[in-house]
Design a protein around this motif. Sequence first.
Motif, PDB file in Angstrom:
ATOM      1  N   ASP A 206     -17.317   4.231   7.294  1.00  0.00           N
ATOM      2  CA  ASP A 206     -16.586   3.185   7.969  1.00  0.00           C
ATOM      3  C   ASP A 206     -15.198   2.651   7.030  1.00  0.00           C
ATOM      4  O   ASP A 206     -14.721   1.358   6.525  1.00  0.00           O
ATOM      5  CB  ASP A 206     -17.677   2.190   7.763  1.00  0.00           C
ATOM      6  CG  ASP A 206     -17.143   0.751   8.577  1.00  0.00           C
ATOM      7  OD1 ASP A 206     -16.690   1.004   9.007  1.00  0.00           O
ATOM      8  OD2 ASP A 206     -17.506  -0.488   7.687  1.00  0.00           O
ATOM      9  N   THR A 207     -14.165   3.509   7.442  1.00  0.00           N
ATOM     10  CA  THR A 207     -12.199   3.126   6.202  1.00  0.00           C
ATOM     11  C   THR A 207     -11.747   3.642   7.599  1.00  0.00           C
ATOM     12  O   THR A 207     -12.180   4.647   8.445  1.00  0.00           O
ATOM     13  CB  THR A 207     -12.385   3.943   5.296  1.00  0.00           C
ATOM     14  OG1 THR A 207     -11.123   3.344   4.302  1.00  0.00           O
ATOM     15  CG2 THR A 207     -12.604   5.512   5.628  1.00  0.00           C
TER      16      THR A 207
ATOM     17  N   LYS B 272      -4.354  -5.962  16.107  1.00  0.00           N
ATOM     18  CA  LYS B 272      -5.492  -5.613  15.053  1.00  0.00           C
ATOM     19  C   LYS B 272      -5.925  -4.095  15.400  1.00  0.00           C
ATOM     20  O   LYS B 272      -5.784  -3.539  17.309  1.00  0.00           O
ATOM     21  CB  LYS B 272      -6.737  -5.917  15.499  1.00  0.00           C
ATOM     22  CG  LYS B 272      -8.205  -6.088  14.363  1.00  0.00           C
ATOM     23  CD  LYS B 272      -9.192  -7.261  14.014  1.00  0.00           C
ATOM     24  CE  LYS B 272     -10.365  -6.768  13.202  1.00  0.00           C
ATOM     25  NZ  LYS B 272     -10.576  -8.315  13.119  1.00  0.00           N
TER      26      LYS B 272
ATOM     27  N   ARG C 275     -12.030  -2.806  15.365  1.00  0.00           N
ATOM     28  CA  ARG C 275     -11.770  -2.369  13.421  1.00  0.00           C
ATOM     29  C   ARG C 275     -11.680  -3.353  12.539  1.00  0.00           C
ATOM     30  O   ARG C 275     -11.289  -5.002  12.493  1.00  0.00           O
ATOM     31  CB  ARG C 275     -11.964  -1.464  13.801  1.00  0.00           C
ATOM     32  CG  ARG C 275     -12.737  -0.080  14.430  1.00  0.00           C
ATOM     33  CD  ARG C 275     -11.903   1.444  13.880  1.00  0.00           C
ATOM     34  NE  ARG C 275     -12.160   1.752  13.107  1.00  0.00           N
ATOM     35  CZ  ARG C 275     -13.395   2.030  12.265  1.00  0.00           C
ATOM     36  NH1 ARG C 275     -14.323   2.594  13.737  1.00  0.00           N
ATOM     37  NH2 ARG C 275     -13.561   2.659  11.101  1.00  0.00           N
ATOM     38  N   ASP C 276     -11.727  -3.387  11.173  1.00  0.00           N
ATOM     39  CA  ASP C 276     -11.077  -4.187  10.745  1.00  0.00           C
ATOM     40  C   ASP C 276      -9.331  -3.832  10.416  1.00  0.00           C
ATOM     41  O   ASP C 276      -9.311  -4.842   9.529  1.00  0.00           O
ATOM     42  CB  ASP C 276     -11.427  -4.356   8.968  1.00  0.00           C
ATOM     43  CG  ASP C 276     -13.725  -3.916   9.159  1.00  0.00           C
ATOM     44  OD1 ASP C 276     -13.532  -5.103   9.903  1.00  0.00           O
ATOM     45  OD2 ASP C 276     -13.830  -3.852   8.028  1.00  0.00           O
ATOM     46  N   TYR C 277      -8.745  -3.229  10.172  1.00  0.00           N
ATOM     47  CA  TYR C 277      -7.516  -3.032  10.004  1.00  0.00           C
ATOM     48  C   TYR C 277      -6.559  -3.460  10.988  1.00  0.00           C
ATOM     49  O   TYR C 277      -6.877  -3.509  11.752  1.00  0.00           O
ATOM     50  CB  TYR C 277      -6.960  -1.532   9.921  1.00  0.00           C
ATOM     51  CG  TYR C 277      -6.018  -1.144   9.744  1.00  0.00           C
ATOM     52  CD1 TYR C 277      -5.391  -1.718   8.521  1.00  0.00           C
ATOM     53  CD2 TYR C 277      -4.884  -0.915  10.513  1.00  0.00           C
ATOM     54  CE1 TYR C 277      -4.031  -0.967   8.087  1.00  0.00           C
ATOM     55  CE2 TYR C 277      -3.920  -0.623   9.606  1.00  0.00           C
ATOM     56  CZ  TYR C 277      -3.185  -0.972   8.724  1.00  0.00           C
ATOM     57  OH  TYR C 277      -2.210  -1.107   8.372  1.00  0.00           O
ATOM     58  N   GLU C 278      -5.832  -4.615  10.421  1.00  0.00           N
ATOM     59  CA  GLU C 278      -4.708  -5.215  10.758  1.00  0.00           C
ATOM     60  C   GLU C 278      -3.429  -5.153  10.088  1.00  0.00           C
ATOM     61  O   GLU C 278      -3.913  -5.018   8.741  1.00  0.00           O
ATOM     62  CB  GLU C 278      -5.125  -6.671  11.124  1.00  0.00           C
ATOM     63  CG  GLU C 278      -5.421  -7.969  10.015  1.00  0.00           C
ATOM     64  CD  GLU C 278      -6.245  -8.905  11.147  1.00  0.00           C
ATOM     65  OE1 GLU C 278      -6.154  -9.930  11.986  1.00  0.00           O
ATOM     66  OE2 GLU C 278      -7.470  -9.572  10.589  1.00  0.00           O
TER      67      GLU C 278
END
Length: 739
Positions: free
Chosen positions: A516-517, A596, A607-610
């Motif tokens: 989860d990264t 994102k 996902r979390d990355y933006e």
Amino acid sequence: MRAHSTLTRRLLASTVPVALLLGLGANPGLADPMIGTNINGYGIPGAIDTPSAEMLPDATLGATLNYSDLSRKNALVFQILPRLTVALRYARFDSRPNGNSETRDHIWDRSFDLRFQFLDEDPDGWMPAMAVGLQDFMGTGFYSAEYLVATKTINPRLRVSAGLGWGRLAQDGGLGSPFGDRPGPDTEEGGKPNVDQWFKGEVAPFISATWQANEKLALTAEYSNDIYACETGIAEECPRGVWLSDKDELKNNINLSASYQLGENYQVSGYLLGGNHVGLQFSVAMNSSQAPYPSGIEKAPAPVRPRVAPSADPDGWSGAWSADPTAQPAIQKVLSDALDKEGQTLESMSLSANRAEVRIRNRRYMQGSQAIGRTARLMTRALPPSVETLVITTSEDGLPTSSVTLRRADVERLENSEASQIANVAVISDADPRPGDLTYTDGLFPRFRWALKPYLSTSIFDPDEPFRYEVGAEAVAEYEFVPGLVLAGTVRQRVLGTTKQEAPGNLTVEEYEDMDTDYDENGVPRVRSDSRMYAGNSSPTIPRLTLSWYAKPTETVYTRVTTGLIERAYGGVSTEVLWWPTNSNLAIGAELNRVKKRDFRDVFGFRDYEVTTGHLSAYYTFGYGIRGQLDVGQYLAGDKGATITVEREFANGWRVGAWASKTDLSDEEFGEGSFDKGVSISIPLGWGTGEPSLRRVGGDIRSLSRDGGSKLRVEERLYDKVRDSQAGKLYQGWGRFWR
């Protein structure tokens, strides 16, 4: 041999390869380059393993498949300029277990070549053609070599080449090291130009002769000091120390081959290396200037209709018809129907007693000048005789780009003359963004278009699997609410293929998802290195679903705002502005995006990355169809740097280019390859079919997919949208105005 000073060695080692690039503007006084027909084992004109000073015909795109028990070499070659040849090679050779990979017993290595012919032969004198070349000049350097070579035509059937080679071409028979010792390649990360190696180390001679036995058969013999030292275990040290080195040594330095021409574009060769190693090669070469259907097979356009004498139509000549409110709608309907049959959409029209302007969307012709020429013909047939000024404005998704203004009398007078004559009297200017008294064609907006078609997605040059593919069905739809406001989307369903979902590194898909990264072990965001996590879906995917607004606030400025699922891996908002006067070789653009990362499986999930990414861009069109582009800004991984792109476009629509990006990521952070780079090829479909079409085939070829230097993939960027209707491109294809 007298030793050279350190300064002299450095100057000679650096200025010779730099001349390859500075020599792009070759002296126009030179004769045409010497043309060769034989392709060597490295994919460029030459003998068997040694090069020659010959070139391919300008704009030739070729490919070779070469196999022996010493190596497998596959290459793409392009004659990017009459005197500059570039090659991209992908070679396989056996390696020791665990020498380069825990899972492979072989290596697939990527390499690039450059060759520049700086002197042509004097057919009536003793002067030969001469060329300088760099072979495998960056990265691992498995086949690294540099050379100076001369080629002379002895008689119509016999050509002889001789030269001096360094690196791979000097494994035996060395004459000394005039420019200093040759350091080993930096293979930790690879991908960098090995400048400190160029023309260093031992230098050795080579010579070859090719005899054209008849129109089809050519026989070649060469003396080469490339003795395959690493493959046969002669050399103590080889790049990365991973060569299997269990092959028989060559018995001598003589190589022999026979090549047979199969038609105009194909060649098959058999060769013997050093008296004991046999190999085969297949080559194909296509010249973009020699299309299968040079003139096309489209239907002839409607002829120009000369105006009748004023006495035969006094009302038409007087302009009294313009006072009738039903005149323009009737004329616009007739012209719209006629243009539709020609693959043009009449977006809007203004009409007065002596002037008519039409705004058209070209749906069919690769050369915009052909669409304009056919429109001008139809205007002479639809308009009353008092209309003398014809203005044809090209529109791209509601963006009026350039206007071509013609006198009707010139169109009537010059119909059967050379296209250059009508070009001399045509005026190309920036289109006025204001609608003025333009009237949109009835029923045109809103517009809905869709298509259902197969798709093929490929991936090449991967070290683990050289060729991957995916085949499926694709539905494409577009809804244009008003000119410039477009909702577009694509849905894909995979049917079969070798592409599958894979995690980066040695992780399984499950292990990577559990982590989860979106960052690697060096803290660099995985913006592209996990792109295979988006592949192999058995359920439908939505690569793109966007709402875009295109506008032209001034005569020379274009803008775009795009929001939605911009590409398979990212969604968000993308904005862009472009300044480009139609008669200018220079364009300036700026792009800003906030995106994102999308979920691997859920087509609407994230996902979390933006990240915020964007660039300032400068575009410049040089002579010879060459375009340069410089982008400076922040990339998807948050790294900052610049991208340089060079592309050549030919009059028939072929495009071949290369790019390189360097950012503030260190070599360790970037990983193998050191910086992002690749080549692009785009071929108009109509070149091969003869049918007019705006569709293209081709794509990008990059050695590796890394995170550094990665840009957002936005379809319909402004430069690409308007470039075909700018003055420079129109004039380049003006020869098809009357087609």
